[in-house]
Structures are given as structure tokens and as C-alpha cells.
Design an enzyme around this catalytic site. Structure first.
Site, PDB file in Angstrom:
ATOM      1  N   HIS A  50       6.476 -15.533 -16.408  1.00  0.00           N
ATOM      2  CA  HIS A  50       5.637 -14.350 -17.115  1.00  0.00           C
ATOM      3  C   HIS A  50       4.450 -14.750 -17.941  1.00  0.00           C
ATOM      4  O   HIS A  50       4.152 -15.905 -18.238  1.00  0.00           O
ATOM      5  CB  HIS A  50       6.783 -13.760 -17.825  1.00  0.00           C
ATOM      6  CG  HIS A  50       7.524 -12.919 -17.054  1.00  0.00           C
ATOM      7  ND1 HIS A  50       8.556 -12.062 -17.618  1.00  0.00           N
ATOM      8  CD2 HIS A  50       7.954 -12.664 -15.490  1.00  0.00           C
ATOM      9  CE1 HIS A  50       9.523 -11.444 -16.751  1.00  0.00           C
ATOM     10  NE2 HIS A  50       8.882 -11.954 -15.378  1.00  0.00           N
ATOM     11  N   GLU A  52       3.679 -14.471 -21.126  1.00  0.00           N
ATOM     12  CA  GLU A  52       4.183 -15.336 -22.379  1.00  0.00           C
ATOM     13  C   GLU A  52       4.257 -16.794 -21.881  1.00  0.00           C
ATOM     14  O   GLU A  52       3.979 -17.568 -22.839  1.00  0.00           O
ATOM     15  CB  GLU A  52       5.359 -14.615 -22.782  1.00  0.00           C
ATOM     16  CG  GLU A  52       5.106 -13.110 -23.273  1.00  0.00           C
ATOM     17  CD  GLU A  52       5.744 -12.191 -22.217  1.00  0.00           C
ATOM     18  OE1 GLU A  52       6.138 -11.263 -22.747  1.00  0.00           O
ATOM     19  OE2 GLU A  52       5.508 -12.313 -21.163  1.00  0.00           O
ATOM     20  N   CYS A  77      10.276  -9.427 -21.987  1.00  0.00           N
ATOM     21  CA  CYS A  77      11.595  -9.066 -21.676  1.00  0.00           C
ATOM     22  C   CYS A  77      12.809  -9.585 -22.343  1.00  0.00           C
ATOM     23  O   CYS A  77      12.612 -10.600 -23.013  1.00  0.00           O
ATOM     24  CB  CYS A  77      11.698  -9.508 -19.923  1.00  0.00           C
ATOM     25  SG  CYS A  77      11.450 -11.387 -19.793  1.00  0.00           S
ATOM     26  N   CYS A  86      11.931 -13.682 -22.215  1.00  0.00           N
ATOM     27  CA  CYS A  86      10.619 -14.076 -22.872  1.00  0.00           C
ATOM     28  C   CYS A  86      10.648 -13.798 -24.174  1.00  0.00           C
ATOM     29  O   CYS A  86      10.365 -14.582 -25.082  1.00  0.00           O
ATOM     30  CB  CYS A  86       9.424 -13.332 -22.377  1.00  0.00           C
ATOM     31  SG  CYS A  86       8.744 -13.713 -20.636  1.00  0.00           S
ATOM     32  N   ARG A 190      -4.603   0.537   1.145  1.00  0.00           N
ATOM     33  CA  ARG A 190      -3.297  -0.098   1.858  1.00  0.00           C
ATOM     34  C   ARG A 190      -2.650  -1.335   1.214  1.00  0.00           C
ATOM     35  O   ARG A 190      -1.654  -1.523   1.017  1.00  0.00           O
ATOM     36  CB  ARG A 190      -3.565  -0.110   3.197  1.00  0.00           C
ATOM     37  CG  ARG A 190      -3.677   1.174   3.923  1.00  0.00           C
ATOM     38  CD  ARG A 190      -3.799   1.064   5.344  1.00  0.00           C
ATOM     39  NE  ARG A 190      -4.210   2.280   6.137  1.00  0.00           N
ATOM     40  CZ  ARG A 190      -4.147   2.413   7.511  1.00  0.00           C
ATOM     41  NH1 ARG A 190      -4.146   1.407   8.334  1.00  0.00           N
ATOM     42  NH2 ARG A 190      -4.506   3.811   8.096  1.00  0.00           N
ATOM     43  N   LEU A 210      -1.042   1.547  10.772  1.00  0.00           N
ATOM     44  CA  LEU A 210      -0.852   1.802   9.401  1.00  0.00           C
ATOM     45  C   LEU A 210      -0.851   0.313   8.730  1.00  0.00           C
ATOM     46  O   LEU A 210       0.089   0.201   7.816  1.00  0.00           O
ATOM     47  CB  LEU A 210       0.263   2.220   9.095  1.00  0.00           C
ATOM     48  CG  LEU A 210       0.438   3.929   9.538  1.00  0.00           C
ATOM     49  CD1 LEU A 210       1.607   4.592   9.170  1.00  0.00           C
ATOM     50  CD2 LEU A 210      -1.045   4.731   9.223  1.00  0.00           C
ATOM     51  N   ARG A 213      -6.367  -4.005   8.039  1.00  0.00           N
ATOM     52  CA  ARG A 213      -6.853  -4.728   8.912  1.00  0.00           C
ATOM     53  C   ARG A 213      -8.429  -5.098   8.463  1.00  0.00           C
ATOM     54  O   ARG A 213      -9.084  -6.204   8.946  1.00  0.00           O
ATOM     55  CB  ARG A 213      -6.952  -4.262  10.336  1.00  0.00           C
ATOM     56  CG  ARG A 213      -5.576  -3.970  10.928  1.00  0.00           C
ATOM     57  CD  ARG A 213      -5.633  -3.462  12.154  1.00  0.00           C
ATOM     58  NE  ARG A 213      -6.111  -2.100  12.207  1.00  0.00           N
ATOM     59  CZ  ARG A 213      -5.769  -0.881  11.972  1.00  0.00           C
ATOM     60  NH1 ARG A 213      -4.548  -0.981  11.245  1.00  0.00           N
ATOM     61  NH2 ARG A 213      -6.311   0.120  12.095  1.00  0.00           N
ATOM     62  N   GLU A 288      -0.833   9.882   3.866  1.00  0.00           N
ATOM     63  CA  GLU A 288      -1.894  10.030   4.709  1.00  0.00           C
ATOM     64  C   GLU A 288      -2.038  11.320   5.335  1.00  0.00           C
ATOM     65  O   GLU A 288      -2.990  11.456   6.093  1.00  0.00           O
ATOM     66  CB  GLU A 288      -2.319   8.854   5.549  1.00  0.00           C
ATOM     67  CG  GLU A 288      -2.846   7.471   4.671  1.00  0.00           C
ATOM     68  CD  GLU A 288      -3.671   6.549   5.554  1.00  0.00           C
ATOM     69  OE1 GLU A 288      -3.591   6.876   6.851  1.00  0.00           O
ATOM     70  OE2 GLU A 288      -4.302   5.784   5.249  1.00  0.00           O
ATOM     71  N   GLY A 290       0.023  14.180   8.214  1.00  0.00           N
ATOM     72  CA  GLY A 290      -1.167  15.380   8.107  1.00  0.00           C
ATOM     73  C   GLY A 290      -1.013  16.324   7.241  1.00  0.00           C
ATOM     74  O   GLY A 290      -0.425  16.185   6.152  1.00  0.00           O
TER      75      GLY A 290
END
Length: 330
Positions: A50, A52, A77, A86, A190, A210, A213, A288, A290
Site C-alpha cells: 500500500h 503508506e 487499513c 497499514c 474499456r 468487446l 485492441r 454499450e 443497445g
């Protein structure tokens, strides 16, 4: 001492962890002595040290933590997770003062980290640049506060408000609306979110992959709704490039990277989906389309951001109309 200046630096550091820390929040830490930053660090990757820990590791050997103030963007935490607490580390190092941007909404922490520090005699100041901290980790906070993912509605539309020709042309290039630059931005989105969802008709009409790329980055978890499991298994959405979740009414279970989840289609579908994704610790979702799927979430006010790519130089004249949002109802 300028708490805002040092907390802003910690927030700037935190951003460097995106998106590699997900589903953990972005966290930055700055350690100050005599109005000078003497060490800093941030959470760099999920499952690793983390903020810290990284900052404390960078303190010079000639500097005593007890003479320093520790700034951190999220409450330290107090539980054992992928790493030790932490808050225990801060106490053991002898810090006398800690400044915190946001309290942790995770019920595993939920104020216990701050309480532990104060019980150890450490002065704790909270709420410094709190709004900026919330905005930075809006996915994390939305997930824990609303018990659902942070939801982005996204679509491309023509200048006359259509998202597709109808019937959908066999030559898919005739149905493209987004510019190359917009497509790259879409793929960047994405890579930054945990999951992406479409409806059955979008899968059958477009056979989308999906995946990410056009830019470098991870693939999101793919999600689609297929009530009667009508999409053939040789469609792109079922390939092994990413995990796929299929919401349906026929079967539960997993097959390799594919998971089937049964919904009750006589009840509220968006609410059920949000509940399942919360259980799976999926903290952000792009929808996304429809239009029917997008509108179902709009009607339930289940969204946090709307991203519309408009091609002002293209008109279809008729087709499938884009969703209409006159104002955000949050």
C-alpha cells in the site's frame, strides 16, 4: 503547515496507480518534516504494498518518523487483507500526526483505522480535500456506498440521433458512426473499467469481441444478456480472450472462462444485475447498448456517467434512435 498542498501531492501520486490497482482504490502518501517532503509513495498494483508502506520505506535513515507528519489520501487499513494493516505500521514507526483525505467506506475498515491511530495517541486530521479524494476514487466509493458498480452509459450517435441503421446492413462498415479517434478513446475506456455489457441483439447483429485492441491495456470482463441462450458458442464474445458472464433464465454455472447466471425476467433486470456484480466485486461497468438495455438503466436511474460520441457530419435519416437524457438525475 499547508495541509492542502501536501494532500494534493498525495492525490497526484495516487493517480499513478490507475488502473493497475483496481479493484483497490488509488492511494497516495506523502511524509513531511519541517515543511518539506522527505518521502512519498503510492499504491502501485493490486495485491502489492500500500501507499503508506511504500512511502515509509523511502524515509531516510537519519529521519525519525515521530518528527514527521504523514499525509494519506485514504484512511489507513486496519485489517489483514493481501497485506498487513497499514495502521499498525504507522503506529509501530512512531508517527505522532496523520492527515487523512477520505474515510474508508469499506465495512472492513469503516473508521476503525482512524480509531486505532487515535487510540495509540496519534493526532489524526480528517477531511482534507475530501471532495477531490471522492472524485478520484468514485468507482470505489460508489461501489461501497450504493452497493453496485460505478456505471458508465456509452454510445455513438449520428447528427440526427440514431445509433444504428435498421435493418442493420450486412456490410458493417455502413453502420460505423465513431471516428478513428473516438474508437481509440472507447477502447481506452474499456482498458480502464472492470466490465463491459451489451444486450443479445447487439451481439447477434455486430458479433463484437468487446476487448481492448486499439490501445494497450487489459480486457474488461464481458457481460451480455441472453434470456434463452440464443447466441451461438462460436461468436466472438465467447472466445477465450476474456472472462464472459451471461445473464439468462435457463442455467447457472461455469464452463472454463464463461459463467452463466440466472435472472428472474419477471422482475427488475437492472437491479438484479447490479446486485450480482456487487457480489462479484465488479466495481465499474460500461454499458454499450443497445438502446433497450441503455434505456432500462436510465429508467431506473442506475448510472453515474454518460459518454456520447456524436458524429456531426453523419446522418442516417432513420434507424434505431439513440437514448435521450435531458439531465443527469443523480
Amino acid at each position: 503547515m499547508d495541509h492542502y498542498l501536501y494532500m494534493q501531492r498525495a492525490l497526484d501520486l495516487a493517480k499513478l496507480g490507475w488502473p493497475n490497482v483496481a479493484p483497490n482504490p488509488m492511494v497516495g502518501c506523502v511524509i513531511v518534516k519541517d515543511d518539506k517532503i522527505v518521502a512519498e509513495g503510492y499504491h502501485q498494483k493490486y495485491g502489492e504494498a500500500h501507499a503508506e508502506v511504500n512511502a515509509i520505506k523511502n524515509i531516510g535513515k537519519d529521519i525519525q518518523p515521530g518528527d514527521c507528519t504523514l499525509y494519506v489520501t485514504l484512511e489507513p487499513c486496519s485489517h489483514f487483507g493481501k497485506t498487513p494493516p497499514c495502521s499498525d505500521l504507522i503506529i509501530s514507526k512512531g508517527f505522532k500526526k496523520v492527515v487523512v483525505c477520505n474515510s474508508d467506506p469499506n465495512p472492513l475498515v469503516g473508521g476503525q483505522g482512524i480509531e486505532k491511530l487515535r487510540n495509540a495517541g496519534i493526532e489524526v486530521i480528517t477531511g482534507v480535500l475530501e471532495k477531490e479524494g471522492w472524485e478520484l476514487n468514485k468507482r470505489f466509493f460508489t461501489f461501497h456506498e450504493k452497493k453496485r458498480p460505478y456505471i458508465i452509459l456509452k454510445w455513438a450517435q449520428t447528427a440526427d440521433g440514431f445509433i444504428s441503421r435498421y435493418p442493420v446492413p450486412e456490410n458493417r462498415s455502413e453502420n460505423i458512426i465513431s471516428s478513428p479517434e473516438q474508437m481509440m478513446e472507447s477502447h481506452k475506456m474499456r482498458s480502464e473499467e472492470m466490465a463491459i455489457m451489451v444486450g443479445k441483439n447487439t451481439v447477434l447483429c455486430d458479433n463484437p469481441t468487446l476487448t481492448t485492441r486499439l490501445v494497450k491495456g487489459k480486457n474488461p470482463i464481458r457481460i451480455f444478456i441472453d434470456r434463452k441462450l440464443e447466441v451461438p458458442r462460436d461468436f466472438n464474445i465467447y472466445n477465450n480472450e476474456s472472462k464472459t458472464i451471461v445473464f439468462n433464465e435457463l442455467k447457472n454455472g461455469s464452463e472454463d472462462h464463461i459463467e452463466y447466471i440466472v435472472l428472474d425476467f419477471t422482475k427488475n433486470i437492472p437491479v438484479q444485475i447490479c446486485s450480482h456484480l456487487h457480489q462479484k466485486n465488479i466495481q465499474s461497468l460500461i454499458i454499450e447498448g443497445g438502446t433497450h438495455l441503455l434505456n432500462s438503466f436510465i429508467e431506473q436511474n442506475l448510472y453515474d456517467k454518460v459518454k456520447v460520441f456524436e458524429n456531426k457530419n453523419l446522418k442516417f435519416g432513420n434507424g434505431i434512435k439513440a437514448p435521450v437524457i435531458t439531465f443527469l438525475q443523480q
